[in-house]
Design a protein around this motif. Sequence first.
Motif, PDB file in Angstrom:
ATOM      1  N   VAL A 134       0.803  -1.193   0.008  1.00  0.00           N
ATOM      2  CA  VAL A 134      -0.043   0.026   0.006  1.00  0.00           C
ATOM      3  C   VAL A 134       1.063   1.283  -0.006  1.00  0.00           C
ATOM      4  O   VAL A 134       0.588   2.164  -0.639  1.00  0.00           O
ATOM      5  N   ARG A 135       1.980   1.096   0.704  1.00  0.00           N
ATOM      6  CA  ARG A 135       2.869   2.442   0.804  1.00  0.00           C
ATOM      7  C   ARG A 135       3.636   2.627  -0.491  1.00  0.00           C
ATOM      8  O   ARG A 135       3.585   3.589  -1.176  1.00  0.00           O
ATOM      9  N   TRP A 136       3.885   1.431  -1.308  1.00  0.00           N
ATOM     10  CA  TRP A 136       4.662   1.655  -2.698  1.00  0.00           C
ATOM     11  C   TRP A 136       3.509   2.014  -3.614  1.00  0.00           C
ATOM     12  O   TRP A 136       3.801   2.942  -4.360  1.00  0.00           O
ATOM     13  N   ALA A 137       2.138   1.664  -3.432  1.00  0.00           N
ATOM     14  CA  ALA A 137       1.169   2.176  -4.459  1.00  0.00           C
ATOM     15  C   ALA A 137       1.014   3.446  -4.132  1.00  0.00           C
ATOM     16  O   ALA A 137       0.710   4.225  -5.172  1.00  0.00           O
ATOM     17  N   LYS A 138       1.091   4.025  -3.090  1.00  0.00           N
ATOM     18  CA  LYS A 138       0.994   5.413  -2.921  1.00  0.00           C
ATOM     19  C   LYS A 138       2.116   6.366  -3.540  1.00  0.00           C
ATOM     20  O   LYS A 138       1.840   7.230  -4.234  1.00  0.00           O
ATOM     21  N   LEU A 139       3.341   5.812  -3.542  1.00  0.00           N
ATOM     22  CA  LEU A 139       4.553   6.369  -4.274  1.00  0.00           C
ATOM     23  C   LEU A 139       4.370   6.485  -5.605  1.00  0.00           C
ATOM     24  O   LEU A 139       4.996   7.426  -6.195  1.00  0.00           O
ATOM     25  N   VAL A 140       3.735   5.581  -5.924  1.00  0.00           N
ATOM     26  CA  VAL A 140       3.297   5.622  -7.677  1.00  0.00           C
ATOM     27  C   VAL A 140       2.075   6.136  -8.132  1.00  0.00           C
ATOM     28  O   VAL A 140       1.759   6.241  -9.276  1.00  0.00           O
ATOM     29  N   ASP A 141       1.421   6.591  -6.762  1.00  0.00           N
ATOM     30  CA  ASP A 141       0.010   7.080  -7.192  1.00  0.00           C
ATOM     31  C   ASP A 141      -0.835   6.592  -7.839  1.00  0.00           C
ATOM     32  O   ASP A 141      -1.769   6.895  -8.816  1.00  0.00           O
ATOM     33  N   SER A 142      -1.000   5.253  -7.341  1.00  0.00           N
ATOM     34  CA  SER A 142      -2.147   4.089  -8.052  1.00  0.00           C
ATOM     35  C   SER A 142      -2.731   3.558  -6.870  1.00  0.00           C
ATOM     36  O   SER A 142      -2.416   3.645  -5.684  1.00  0.00           O
ATOM     37  N   GLU A 143      -4.242   3.247  -7.227  1.00  0.00           N
ATOM     38  CA  GLU A 143      -5.045   2.790  -6.178  1.00  0.00           C
ATOM     39  C   GLU A 143      -4.740   1.192  -5.978  1.00  0.00           C
ATOM     40  O   GLU A 143      -4.286   0.571  -6.928  1.00  0.00           O
ATOM     41  N   VAL A 144      -4.805   0.599  -4.931  1.00  0.00           N
ATOM     42  CA  VAL A 144      -4.757  -1.030  -4.732  1.00  0.00           C
ATOM     43  C   VAL A 144      -5.992  -1.517  -4.897  1.00  0.00           C
ATOM     44  O   VAL A 144      -7.152  -1.151  -4.375  1.00  0.00           O
TER      45      VAL A 144
END
Length: 518
Positions: A134-144
């Motif tokens: 979830v933290r990585w997805a925030k870094l790339v600005d994507s929803e999980v």
Amino acid sequence: MSLYIIDYEDSISVMQEDFSLNGHLKAKMIIDRDYRLAEINKRIFGSFIEHIGRAVYGGIYDPDHPTADSEGFRKDVIELVKELHPPIIRYPGGNFVSGYNWEDGVGLRKNRKEKLDLAWQTLESNQIGLNEFVRWAKLVDSEVMMAVNLGTRGVDSARELVEYCNHDSGSYWSDLRISHGNRHPHNIRTWCLGNEMDGDWQIGHKTAEEYGRLAQEAAKVMKMVDPGIELVVCGSTNNLTDTFPDWEATVLTHTYDQVEYISLHSYYANSDNDTMNFYAKTLNMDSVIKSVTATCDHIKAKKRSKKTINISFDEWNVWYHSIEETSKIEPWTSRQHYFEENYDLNDAIMVGCMLITLLKNADRVRIACMAQLVNVIAPIMTEDNGRAWKQTIFYPYYHMIRYARGTVLQSVISSSKYDCREFCNVPYLEAVAVHNAGDRDDEVVVFAVNRSTEDSLVLECDMRSFGSCDVSEHIVYEDAGIPHSNGNADTDDGMMRAILGKSSWNVIRIRVDKSEYT
Ligand code: AHR
């Protein structure tokens, strides 16, 4: 720019001498601003990361890599994913999820147990789990988009996972999340009820009846925890299985009231190097979408329901180059080169055809995920201790995410056609147009593939409903390097004309003057 007139009943005539029509095929599109199919849901350009091979370990995460950030994520990969910008990413599988205990991947890393991943016969270190992802997805600005295990597990672990992720605080699982350093809930909106449960290779494979009942109860209970979530029930692995489409009908009979989407997966191969047959396989993709849509609507009618179930096409891609190599990998190792496809231009053209097919069905396909994102059947590759780079298939996907905005138009297309080994009457032109209303100017974007591997194709688009229009860019991808913007598209009096090179992917951006029709 050359001027030419196309007579579709007859032949093509040329008005300028430098323009040879020898060998040209022809196609015509009527692009009318009032023929609106659907507003584009950007989640149709999603992606997928599974715990398999070097997708996670050695892909997005590698604490020993020179570009690793403080959490061990490769910053060079983050940059490429940000450039691509998939709006939603499915996680953690795939076949992997059907044997996965999500609790193994949370809490202090040093306490996490190494376990056997039976789906891919590897060792799973559990150093990356849902909080890290979830933290990585925030870094790339994507929803999980999260999948729950309905293979070896069931209702109980699914509801606990939703509570852990989405409940604010004050309960055992939400407080556990907080104790793991995540004060705020992850608020994951979209959940998959297992993965490919119709396949007998799937861990915990079930019959349609068994799965339908389990999915119904899991869905009911997950929504008791968080009524705001939306759910994807498993459709068939593909349309070649014995149980397609009865699987869909049975599963939806049980789950219709609880779910919002049914999943669909398709991978295509050019194993016999018959490229025009390969390109034609999106006719199959289109027909599977139509069959699943019809099955959803059949159950809707039976249930006298007002609700419509849409499609989550949450695995699609080209997949064949790497299957033999992968079969030689020693079991119970980790970070191995699973399914690392080396894509060529033909694969990129096919990916372009698949993206166009998804858009043409955007009224019912509301989520889709290219499978996968990094290293495993992926547009982005990494070297251990080395660079990260883009494969050919990166480009059509990138163009779609960037330029397919606004409304998909229901274009009327007539095209020269061909027959091939598996299909008849295949249009040489595969194309779709979108209308993106901007603040100042509007833009119409035509995405087009010429399926011929031999001849170029003359495309004429009647855009007179838009009034005056002007090509601002014609991007072409026609060799395995990088795309260029030197395409030949031009407009004259509401008509857009272009010559599409053999085996080419084209993005034609046309500025339209909205003052003429608003
Ligand atoms: O994307 C690779 C695999 O393909 C997934 O794990 C599975 O769902 C599908 O068969």
